[in-house]
Scaffold this motif. Sequence first.
Motif, PDB file in Angstrom:
ATOM      1  N   UNK A 123     -12.707 -49.571  59.502  1.00  0.00           N
ATOM      2  CA  UNK A 123     -13.502 -49.097  60.996  1.00  0.00           C
ATOM      3  C   UNK A 123     -13.457 -47.637  61.137  1.00  0.00           C
ATOM      4  N   UNK A 124     -13.081 -47.032  60.241  1.00  0.00           N
ATOM      5  CA  UNK A 124     -13.503 -45.700  60.351  1.00  0.00           C
ATOM      6  C   UNK A 124     -15.221 -45.712  60.157  1.00  0.00           C
ATOM      7  N   UNK A 125     -15.724 -46.356  59.106  1.00  0.00           N
ATOM      8  CA  UNK A 125     -17.245 -46.044  59.048  1.00  0.00           C
ATOM      9  C   UNK A 125     -18.025 -47.078  60.304  1.00  0.00           C
ATOM     10  N   UNK A 126     -17.643 -46.668  61.334  1.00  0.00           N
ATOM     11  CA  UNK A 126     -18.549 -47.238  62.443  1.00  0.00           C
ATOM     12  C   UNK A 126     -20.033 -46.783  62.489  1.00  0.00           C
ATOM     13  N   UNK A 127     -20.452 -46.097  61.729  1.00  0.00           N
ATOM     14  CA  UNK A 127     -21.913 -45.610  61.862  1.00  0.00           C
ATOM     15  C   UNK A 127     -22.600 -46.059  60.622  1.00  0.00           C
ATOM     16  N   UNK A 128     -22.052 -46.865  59.706  1.00  0.00           N
ATOM     17  CA  UNK A 128     -22.670 -47.390  58.376  1.00  0.00           C
ATOM     18  C   UNK A 128     -23.891 -48.312  58.808  1.00  0.00           C
ATOM     19  N   UNK A 129     -25.122 -48.080  58.176  1.00  0.00           N
ATOM     20  CA  UNK A 129     -26.182 -48.878  58.709  1.00  0.00           C
ATOM     21  C   UNK A 129     -26.789 -49.499  57.631  1.00  0.00           C
ATOM     22  N   UNK A 130     -26.698 -48.791  56.337  1.00  0.00           N
ATOM     23  CA  UNK A 130     -27.076 -49.248  55.110  1.00  0.00           C
ATOM     24  C   UNK A 130     -26.245 -49.127  54.080  1.00  0.00           C
ATOM     25  N   UNK A 131     -26.077 -50.197  53.198  1.00  0.00           N
ATOM     26  CA  UNK A 131     -24.898 -50.024  52.126  1.00  0.00           C
ATOM     27  C   UNK A 131     -25.668 -51.025  51.121  1.00  0.00           C
ATOM     28  N   UNK A 132     -25.801 -50.020  49.886  1.00  0.00           N
ATOM     29  CA  UNK A 132     -26.580 -50.717  48.606  1.00  0.00           C
ATOM     30  C   UNK A 132     -25.939 -50.201  47.346  1.00  0.00           C
ATOM     31  N   UNK A 133     -25.257 -51.256  47.045  1.00  0.00           N
ATOM     32  CA  UNK A 133     -24.372 -51.183  45.602  1.00  0.00           C
ATOM     33  C   UNK A 133     -25.024 -52.132  44.621  1.00  0.00           C
ATOM     34  N   UNK A 134     -26.283 -52.417  44.968  1.00  0.00           N
ATOM     35  CA  UNK A 134     -26.983 -53.537  43.921  1.00  0.00           C
ATOM     36  C   UNK A 134     -27.073 -52.849  42.543  1.00  0.00           C
ATOM     37  N   UNK A 135     -27.243 -53.781  41.418  1.00  0.00           N
ATOM     38  CA  UNK A 135     -27.437 -53.518  40.042  1.00  0.00           C
ATOM     39  C   UNK A 135     -26.492 -52.371  39.780  1.00  0.00           C
ATOM     40  N   UNK A 167     -17.589 -57.556  58.086  1.00  0.00           N
ATOM     41  CA  UNK A 167     -18.175 -58.018  59.187  1.00  0.00           C
ATOM     42  C   UNK A 167     -17.515 -57.229  60.743  1.00  0.00           C
ATOM     43  N   UNK A 168     -17.068 -56.193  60.334  1.00  0.00           N
ATOM     44  CA  UNK A 168     -16.477 -55.307  61.312  1.00  0.00           C
ATOM     45  C   UNK A 168     -17.657 -54.014  61.368  1.00  0.00           C
ATOM     46  N   UNK A 169     -18.395 -54.056  60.616  1.00  0.00           N
ATOM     47  CA  UNK A 169     -19.268 -52.746  60.619  1.00  0.00           C
ATOM     48  C   UNK A 169     -20.274 -53.133  61.479  1.00  0.00           C
ATOM     49  N   UNK A 170     -20.161 -52.561  62.692  1.00  0.00           N
ATOM     50  CA  UNK A 170     -21.007 -52.937  63.722  1.00  0.00           C
ATOM     51  C   UNK A 170     -22.457 -52.416  63.830  1.00  0.00           C
ATOM     52  N   UNK A 171     -22.706 -51.284  63.048  1.00  0.00           N
ATOM     53  CA  UNK A 171     -24.047 -50.849  62.949  1.00  0.00           C
ATOM     54  C   UNK A 171     -24.723 -51.398  61.598  1.00  0.00           C
ATOM     55  N   UNK A 172     -23.970 -52.044  60.969  1.00  0.00           N
ATOM     56  CA  UNK A 172     -24.582 -52.428  59.557  1.00  0.00           C
ATOM     57  C   UNK A 172     -25.955 -53.430  59.730  1.00  0.00           C
ATOM     58  N   UNK A 173     -26.968 -52.709  59.205  1.00  0.00           N
ATOM     59  CA  UNK A 173     -28.266 -53.554  59.259  1.00  0.00           C
ATOM     60  C   UNK A 173     -28.885 -53.937  57.756  1.00  0.00           C
ATOM     61  N   UNK A 174     -28.537 -53.183  56.638  1.00  0.00           N
ATOM     62  CA  UNK A 174     -28.957 -53.507  55.449  1.00  0.00           C
ATOM     63  C   UNK A 174     -27.762 -53.580  54.659  1.00  0.00           C
ATOM     64  N   UNK A 175     -27.675 -54.792  53.960  1.00  0.00           N
ATOM     65  CA  UNK A 175     -26.586 -54.786  52.712  1.00  0.00           C
ATOM     66  C   UNK A 175     -27.267 -55.538  51.578  1.00  0.00           C
ATOM     67  N   UNK A 176     -27.079 -54.517  50.496  1.00  0.00           N
ATOM     68  CA  UNK A 176     -27.772 -55.024  49.323  1.00  0.00           C
ATOM     69  C   UNK A 176     -26.688 -55.150  48.124  1.00  0.00           C
ATOM     70  N   UNK A 177     -26.360 -56.161  47.449  1.00  0.00           N
ATOM     71  CA  UNK A 177     -25.174 -56.007  46.626  1.00  0.00           C
ATOM     72  C   UNK A 177     -25.720 -56.928  45.463  1.00  0.00           C
ATOM     73  N   UNK A 178     -27.202 -57.117  45.416  1.00  0.00           N
ATOM     74  CA  UNK A 178     -27.697 -58.049  44.194  1.00  0.00           C
ATOM     75  C   UNK A 178     -27.556 -57.416  42.917  1.00  0.00           C
TER      76      UNK A 178
END
Length: 657
Positions: free
Chosen positions: A287-299, A311-322
């Motif tokens: 919860x320190x990362x309360x502003x994270x909107x995009x997380x991309x660790x794919x490839x 699931x506590x990342x309340x601003x998360x909009x884009x999650x890419x782990x493919x």
Amino acid sequence: MVGNFDREWFRGVLVLLAMLITKLEGLNSEGQCLVDLKNSLNDESKYLQNWNSSDETPCQWIGVNCTSDDPPVVWSLDLNSMNLSGSLSPRIGCLLHLTFLDLSHNLLAGNIPKEIGNCSILVFLYLNNNNFNGPIPGELGNLPYLRSLSICNNQISGSLPEELGNLTSLVEFEAYRNNLSGPLPPSIGNLQELIMFRAGKNAISGNLPAEISGCHRLQLLGLARNSIGGQLPNEIGMLGSLTDLILWGNQFSGFVPKEIGNCTNLQTLALNANSFVGEIPMEIGNLKLKNLTTLDLSVNDLIGPIPYDFHYLTQLRRLRLFDNGMSGSIPYLLGLFSPLQVVDLSGNHFAGRIPQNLCKHSNLILLNLGANALLGDIPFGVRSCKTLVRLRVAGNKLKGTFPSELCRQANNLSAIELDLNNFHGLIPSDIGSCTNLQRLHIAENRFTSNLPKEIGNLSQLVTFDASYNFFSGRIPPDISNCKMLQRLDLSNNNFSDELPDQVIALNLSSNNLTGSIPPELGNLNMLECLMLDNNHLSGEIPRTFKNLISLSDCNLANNELSGAIPDVEKLQNTPASRFMGNKELCGKPLQECSKDDIVGPPVSPRNKLAVRISVVCVLAAVSGISLVLVIFLIYRCRHPRKTEEDECEPEETDSVL
């Protein structure tokens, strides 16, 4: 009285002489510098036509601004977007009072003159969007007041000079889309006022220096699409102001440092397309990362589970782990507190069920969970998602029926990909409500019965793959209403009866189709491949096949065709195996025909009036793709894998370099 008159007369003469001397001197020194500058430029659009060397000062010239001092001096030169070409003269260095220089969005070439370093009070320097080449002159380090430096979108080469660290007032630095190489200078850590550093799409190598931690005010670090390697330094966690860390498309290796969790203002974290290993650190879900909107660790080569706290990342909009090697179950509360728009977890080893809350906030646009080991049905929370544009769950162990709720709820739905699962039952008539659907891929499942005639309502449908199911009955003639259809694969089902009118098709092999091949097929002169093998088609191969000038592959094996193979070079050079299993068929590449075979049996009126078919593998005039690409596309239908083109929204991290 006379004495006073003489004095006044003498004073007037002096004024006139001073004016005459000034006139004789002509243009001042800064004006002369600008004239020399103009002489090195090609001004095709005549923007600089009022740069007149007979003027006393350049202060009224286009693009030139002077101070109100006496005498005035040039403090600003703004020639952006004037279609100027040529080179930048070294005489630029004699404008010693210049604080603003903008030559951006022109066609200037050649080296950046080192003499710019003489403009010692320069604050803003914009040379971006030109054709400058050669190295960055180290003399730029002589500009202690420089706050903004933009040289992006040029052809500048060489390494970033160590003198860059002398620009202690620098706030913004843009050098992306050039030919820069070599390592980042450790002196970058001296830039304590730096807020934005963008140097993506170059060939920068080496490691990211730990000294970067000295840039305490840094908010955006963009180094995507370079060749930077080694481990991401732990010191990255000291950048407490960082909002965007864009390092995708490099050669970073090792673990993702847990210290990133200290960057509490982080909004975008894009480390995709590297060689990171190990598990995602739990600290990223903190919860320190309360502003994270995009997380991309794919490839990457990440393993292990998705941290539960995501699931506590309340601003998360884009999650890419493919395209990693991650496993475990997807956190079942994912989406409950996050306004998710894009979730792409494809190409991993995730098991368990699809979370119910992924569309809880009615923002979800793309859901790609393909190529995993997920079980169970598609949850109602996803099936009823009104905002969904693309649903891709191919290559799992999912079961249940077709998610017909989507067609009633999601007005913008453009793709449904359910391939390689265990879905069963009918395709409901509700499919006709998916009027914006472009891709419908349901191959290799257990769907049964007839295809509904409402398929014909899908006027935007481009690809339809229903192969390897248990469909039966007649192919609905309404499918001919799908005017945009380019690829259709209905192979390996139990379809029967004759071919429908005007079907645009890719592959109709391995069914129970009957009737003759209509001669109208020969009108498709852009037809590249034709697959009608393993059916019950009868009659002759139409002589109109000679018009198929683009045909590169044809398979008519295992039917009930008869007569002579038309004297068409491309057909006669086709492997004999593509015609085998037709007992009455003859001619090259099969055995020679007898006289009776050449005449051929009479064609019945029924076959003359047989429904027309337009079987197409690829309409090259529309798609322009080769047979090799067709085979690749078919393979991808069977083995889905993530591609950038499959995104349903622009990739923000791609736009930040």
